[in-house]
Write an enzyme that holds these catalytic residues in place. Structure first.
Site, PDB file in Angstrom:
ATOM      1  N   ILE A  99     -10.081 -10.722  -0.255  1.00  0.00           N
ATOM      2  CA  ILE A  99      -9.987 -10.648  -2.330  1.00  0.00           C
ATOM      3  C   ILE A  99     -10.944 -11.611  -2.150  1.00  0.00           C
ATOM      4  O   ILE A  99     -10.521 -12.825  -1.564  1.00  0.00           O
ATOM      5  CB  ILE A  99      -8.298 -11.296  -2.609  1.00  0.00           C
ATOM      6  CG1 ILE A  99      -8.067  -9.953  -2.004  1.00  0.00           C
ATOM      7  CG2 ILE A  99      -8.415 -11.267  -3.660  1.00  0.00           C
ATOM      8  CD1 ILE A  99      -7.512  -8.762  -2.353  1.00  0.00           C
ATOM      9  N   CYS A 100     -11.446 -12.076  -2.964  1.00  0.00           N
ATOM     10  CA  CYS A 100     -11.982 -13.086  -3.819  1.00  0.00           C
ATOM     11  C   CYS A 100     -13.154 -13.810  -3.206  1.00  0.00           C
ATOM     12  O   CYS A 100     -13.608 -12.976  -1.785  1.00  0.00           O
ATOM     13  CB  CYS A 100     -10.727 -13.895  -4.074  1.00  0.00           C
ATOM     14  SG  CYS A 100     -11.594 -14.965  -5.755  1.00  0.00           S
TER      15      CYS A 100
END
Lengths: 220, 220
Positions: A99-100
């Site tokens: 994520i991210c």
């Protein structure tokens, strides 16, 4: 199926919980949180603490490896036990998820060479430097690798995975269960439409977060 | 400004973190987590633990009181120290916020008589029983009271508050910072459009969660 979420100092809480809230509701899913040492790990603001009850070196395998991002990624790139753990778990995982800017950690672990991935817009160059091909998407799948853009994109990526794991009917129920019919009040700005001025301000905020982490004053 | 988030056994993690991630990024905001006793509080799945570093009885005032929901609300309705804390903090708060069926706790504390509020769709009757007038909205403001529908609606409610507190330009930056340009993969079903069959299944899942809580086997 076992989902292993790795925590490190300065992770972004919604990177973790957006995906967790969806995936923990997939029937049959067991979730575990791990960190360098068992105990409370502090998120990027220094005010939220989340419990890891296993240590990286206790982990041999998992079904789904989940690596969040956050301002803490910069320091975590030098964290050998974390990178070893990522490599070890990815070797036999069914799914590996970032994520991210957690994608930077996958890159530093040597997992992104030639892979198509998405990440937070401000981490694109850094992720590309590990040999990844950047897809400017909210969520992208390349084989067993599923990557998400920043923070709240963890919800969408996890719903995509829930659909693959449990079927569309169940994933749709999970989406309804978390009442995910979002209504962002301030436009629907994506990194490809927001002005450069907004990006400059966010880069300064990110820098401030890094400085706050370096001078951490934890209340617990 | 101080944001006080109350935790109790069986809270829903995204109810907390959706709002936290937005509000913790409002300039000048201090965040604190409190529970009956300081320590790790377990979320509804029993696998996520979040740290409370103050106890309810240590809290005298706050600027923004934030009450999440979750399957744990049913048991928390009998928790006198929690309800006393809600009443005490609301008495002088600038803002009182509930997410999901956390509205039931505000109702049990006697704060909803004649108020217009939203809540998770399955809690509407229970919240109405406290004298509240239900607004079937994702987020609703009645004076200083801001209520959100279920789980992920915490993000939208917090962005609404961020706009009031810090202005639209800053709130827009926060929304972009968490990359909130959502793209739910399974339609955009709200409680007013999803079929009754889906609601029946979710009510059974909620019941199962209550039973899991009652027979809690916590790994930490």
């Amino acid at each position: 199926m076992r989902l292993t979420i790795l925590l490190f100092d300065g992770f972004t809480a919604l990177d973790v919980v957006g995906g967790y809230e969806v995936l923990a509701n997939v029937p049959g899913m067991e979730v575990e949180f791990a960190a360098a040492v068992p105990g409370v790990v502090t998120a990027d603001t220094g005010r939220l603490g989340m419990l890891a009850y296993r240590s990286f070196d206790q982990l041999e395998t998992t079904d789904m490896l989940y690596v969040p991002g956050g301002p803490g990624v910069s320091a975590a790139l030098d964290h050998r036990a974390l990178l070893d753990c990522i490599r070890r778990l990815d070797a036999a995982s069914q799914w590996t998820v970032s994520i991210c800017n957690g994608a930077e950690l996958l890159g530093a672990a040597g997992l992104l060479e030639g892979k198509r991935v998405t990440t937070n817009w401000f981490a694109r160059d850094k992720v590309a430097a590990y040999g990844a091909l950047i897809e400017p998407a909210r969520c992208h799948r390349d084989g067993k690798l599923v990557t998400a853009a920043g923070v709240s994109a963890s919800i969408d990526a996890a719903l995509f995975l829930a659909g693959l794991l449990a079927g569309e009917a169940t994933a749709r129920l999970i989406q309804f269960g978390i009442e995910y019919y979002p209504d962002p009040p301030f436009g629907n700005g994506s990194p490809d439409t927001e002005p450069e001025a907004a990006k400059s301000v966010l880069r300064r905020i990110e820098q401030a977060a890094l400085e706050r982490l370096a001078a951490r004053d934890i209340p617990f």
